[in-house]
Enzyme design. Structure first.
Site, PDB file in Angstrom:
ATOM      1  N   ILE A   1       5.953   1.157   5.279  1.00  0.00           N
ATOM      2  CA  ILE A   1       6.696   0.350   4.312  1.00  0.00           C
ATOM      3  C   ILE A   1       5.826  -0.827   3.892  1.00  0.00           C
ATOM      4  CG2 ILE A   1       8.757  -1.086   3.990  1.00  0.00           C
ATOM      5  CD1 ILE A   1      10.053   0.630   6.220  1.00  0.00           C
ATOM      6  N   CYS A   2       5.923  -1.225   2.629  1.00  0.00           N
ATOM      7  CA  CYS A   2       5.105  -2.335   2.143  1.00  0.00           C
ATOM      8  C   CYS A   2       5.306  -3.575   3.008  1.00  0.00           C
ATOM      9  CB  CYS A   2       5.400  -2.636   0.683  1.00  0.00           C
ATOM     10  SG  CYS A   2       6.895  -3.558   0.370  1.00  0.00           S
ATOM     11  N   ALA A   3       4.220  -4.282   3.215  1.00  0.00           N
ATOM     12  CA  ALA A   3       4.208  -5.440   4.109  1.00  0.00           C
ATOM     13  C   ALA A   3       5.128  -6.553   3.624  1.00  0.00           C
ATOM     14  CB  ALA A   3       2.787  -5.968   4.246  1.00  0.00           C
TER      15      ALA A   3
END
Length: 151
Positions: free
Chosen positions: A89-91
């Site tokens: 998942i995007c940071a």
């Protein structure tokens, strides 16, 4: 660095609270007998292309939690600009991390990302481009993936 017993107490309380009063759209449990590995299930948000799907999420919690955020990964394949094909998942979801947040807050953030993808911070550029330029095609593919993978 957090004291392990502080971390254990906090995690025990979080999982107990979450199991006592789970959100209507999800659940979480400990994997095996380690408080530091959780599995969550999240129902796709209504009105999103993920509706009717159930998505499994793996949560790995560091020993120095809550001072360091958990590592979160989708175990269920999902067609989404902010989630890589390997489930990363995007940071951005965890960039707002603070020790006041709980695991349930992270799960809520992920669910809201499912409702409102952020094409400006993509992990999957092509999906983000499609989301921006052809929302119908994006929704169609996301629905197909949900039907196929998120049972």
């Amino acid at each position: 660095m957090a004291n392990p017993s502080t971390s254990n107490k906090r995690l025990q309380k979080e999982i107990t609270d979450l199991q006592k009063t789970p959100p209507g759209w999800g659940s979480a449990s400990i994997v095996g007998d380690s408080l530091y590995k959780w599995k969550a299930s999240v129902a796709g948000p209504e009105g999103s292309p993920y509706e009717k799907g159930t998505f499994d999420i793996e949560i790995d919690i560091p020993a120095d939690y809550p001072f360091k955020p958990p590592t979160i990964k989708f175990a269920t394949k999902i067609y989404h600009p902010n989630i890589k094909s390997d489930g990363t998942i995007c940071a951005q979801v965890l960039s707002q991390w603070s020790p006041q947040l709980k695991i349930v807050d992270v799960i809520i953030m992920i669910r809201s990302l499912m409702t409102e993808p952020n094409p400006d911070d993509p992990l999957e550029a092509e999906i983000a481009q499609q989301f921006r330029t052809d929302r119908n095609a994006f929704n169609k593919t996301a629905k197909e993936w949900t039907k196929k993978h998120a049972k």
